[in-house]
Design an enzyme around this catalytic site. Structure first.
Site, PDB file in Angstrom:
ATOM      1  CE1 TYR A  11      -2.897   3.124   1.085  1.00 52.15           C
ATOM      2  CE2 TYR A  11      -2.678   2.581   3.393  1.00 52.15           C
ATOM      3  CZ  TYR A  11      -3.073   3.541   2.131  1.00 52.15           C
ATOM      4  OH  TYR A  11      -3.759   4.715   2.593  1.00 52.15           O
ATOM      5  N   GLY A  36       2.045  -7.879  -0.900  1.00 48.91           N
ATOM      6  CA  GLY A  36       1.826  -7.021  -1.962  1.00 48.91           C
ATOM      7  C   GLY A  36       0.983  -7.581  -3.296  1.00 48.91           C
ATOM      8  CB  SER A  75       2.466  -3.839   8.839  1.00 50.32           C
ATOM      9  OG  SER A  75       1.689  -4.497   7.847  1.00 50.32           O
ATOM     10  CE1 TYR A 139       4.636  -3.194  11.845  1.00 49.34           C
ATOM     11  CE2 TYR A 139       3.538  -1.802  13.379  1.00 49.34           C
ATOM     12  CZ  TYR A 139       4.003  -1.978  12.126  1.00 49.34           C
ATOM     13  OH  TYR A 139       4.235  -0.972  11.397  1.00 49.34           O
ATOM     14  CG  LEU A 193     -12.040   2.514  12.127  1.00 56.00           C
ATOM     15  CD1 LEU A 193     -12.963   1.439  12.583  1.00 56.00           C
ATOM     16  CD2 LEU A 193     -11.995   3.770  12.937  1.00 56.00           C
TER      17      LEU A 193
END
Ligand code: UFG
Length: 332
Positions: A11, A36, A75, A139, A193
Site C-alpha cells: 500500500y 503486496g 505489519s 511489531y 478501521l
C-alpha cells in the site's frame, strides 16, 4: 536519483513509488509479493521479485544506487503477538541484511518506514520523537530495533550513510492520480478501521464493531491521528533530500496532530458513502492505547513537510473511491 524501493508492491510502498516516479526518479522495486500486489507496482518502475534479505545485495551490487526506501515489512500487530518469529526474522533479520548491503555498496541514503507503535502507551499527547519508546507488541518492538540498528550503522559509516526513519501514525486514503491507476489499501487480512467500515458500505459485512466506548476520551472511543497516504509519500521525497544533506539518523513522526475518534470515523464514512453503516460496541481490543496523536513539528522544521490532506472526509472519500474501484475490478 536512482532508487531502490523495497516493498513497493504494498500500500504505502506503491503510492510512494508513484510519487517518486512523478518527481523524475529512476525506481527499482524489490518485493517478494508475499502481501503486496504485482499490479500495484507502477509500470514505469523496474521490478525484481525477491526476498529482501537474500536479493538486496545482488540488486545493489555495482549499480550506483543513490538511495534505498525500505517499506517491506510484516505489519499486523495481532499477528506479531501470536507469531513473533515472523516479525523478528521478517522485519529485523531482513532489515539488518539490507543494511549490510547498503553499507557494502556504499548507498548514501536510506529512508525507513517506522511506526507510532514504537512508542507504546504514550505518557503525553501529542507524542514527540523524544517520548519514551516502550512498544506494547512485537511489531512495534521490531520496528524500534531496526531504528536502533540504523542509528548505529549510520554512526559507524563516518558520514557515508544518511538515514531518516519516518514514524507513521494511521495511514489512510488512496492515491488518485489524473493520469494513472488508483493505488490504495488492499490487505487480504484487513484489520484497519477505515477499510473495514467501508466494507459495510459495500455490503461485504453487516456492521462494524467499535472496540470499546468507555475509553477516557470525549466520546468514549479511541482517538487516532489519520494521515493521507499522499501526504505521507510527500514526506518520503523530502526525507530523501534530508538523508543526503548531513549524514546521521533523523527520526520524524508523520501525522496531522489531530485525533479523530472511532465514532467520528464511522460518521465520516456515513457522510461520504450515504450508507447507514450499522455500528455496534464490542469489547476493547488488547493493546490499543486510548489516544495516539503525533507531534509532527520535527518533520515540519527538519524536512519542510506540510500535510495538505488532513480533512477526514477527504481521506475517507479517497479510500471509498478506491474500495469501489476494486470491487468493480473484482467483478462484484
Ligand atoms: N477499531 C475498531 N474496530 C475495528 C478496527 C479498529 O474500533 O474493526 C479501532 C481500534 O481499536 C483503534 C482504531 O479503530 O482504536 C484504529 O485502529 P486501526 O487498527 O485502524 O489502527 P491502529 O491505531 O491500531 O494501528 C495503527 C497502524 C499500526 C500501528 C499502530 C500504532 O495501523 O500499524 O497504528 O500503534 F502499529
Amino acid at each position: 536519483m536512482k532508487l531502490l524501493v523495497t516493498g513497493g508492491a504494498g500500500y504505502v510502498g506503491s503510492v510512494c513509488t508513484a510519487h517518486l516516479l512523478a518527481a523524475g526518479h529512476d525506481v527499482t522495486v524489490l518485493d517478494d509479493l508475499s502481501t503486496g500486489h504485482r499490479d500495484a507496482v507502477p509500470t514505469a518502475a523496474a521490478f525484481v521479485e525477491g526476498d529482501v534479505a537474500t536479493a538486496a545485495d545482488d540488486v545493489l551490487n555495482g549499480q550506483g544506487f543513490d538511495g534505498v526506501l525500505h517499506f517491506a515489512a510484516r505489519s499486523l500487530v495481532g499477528e506479531s503477538v501470536v507469531d513473533p518469529a515472523k516479525y523478528w526474522h521478517g522485519n529485523v533479520v531482513t532489515s539488518v541484511a539490507l543494511l549490510d548491503a547498503v553499507r557494502a555498496h556504499r548507498v548514501p541514503r536510506l529512508v525507513f518506514s517506522s511506526t507510532a507503535a514504537t512508542y507504546g502507551e504514550p505518557e503525553i499527547s501529542p507524542i514527540t520523537e523524544d517520548s519514551p519508546t516502550r512498544p506494547t507488541n512485537p511489531y512495534g518492538a521490531t520496528k524500534l530495533a531496526i531504528d536502533h540498528a540504523i542509528t548505529s550503522y549510520a554512526a559507524a559509516s563516518g558520514g557515508e550513510l544518511g538515514a531518516v526513519s519516518l514514524r507513521y501514525f494511521n495511514v489512510a486514503g488512496a492515491h488518485r492520480p489524473t493520469d494513472g491507476p488508483m493505488l490504495g489499501e488492499r490487505h487480504t487480512t484487513e484489520t484497519h478501521l477505515i477499510p473495514l467500515v467501508l466494507q459495510v458500505a459495500l455490503g461485504e459485512r453487516e456492521h462494524v464493531s467499535m472496540f470499546g466506548d468507555d475509553w477516557p476520551t470525549p466520546d468514549g472511543t479511541c482517538l487516532r491521528d489519520y494521515i493521507h497516504v499522499d501526504d505521507l509519500a510527500a514526506a518520503h521525497l523530502l526525507a530523501l533530500d534530508a538523508a543526503g544533506a548531513d549524514g546521521g539518523h533523523l527520526v520524524c513522526n508523520l501525522g496531522n496532530g489531530t485525533g479523530f475518534s472511532v465514532r467520528e470515523v464511522v460518521e465520516a464514512c456515513r457522510r461520504v458513502t450515504g450508507h447507514p453503516i450499522p455500528a455496534i460496541v464490542a469489547p476493547r481490543r488488547a493493546g490499543d492505547p486510548a489516544v495516539l496523536v503525533a507531534s509532527a513539528e520535527r518533520a515540519r522544521t527538519r524536512l519542510g513537510w506540510a500535510p495538505e490532506r488532513g480533512d477526514l472526509d477527504g481521506i475517507v472519500a479517497d479510500a471509498w473511491a478506491f474500495a469501489q474501484a476494486m470491487r468493480v475490478g473484482a467483478g462484484a
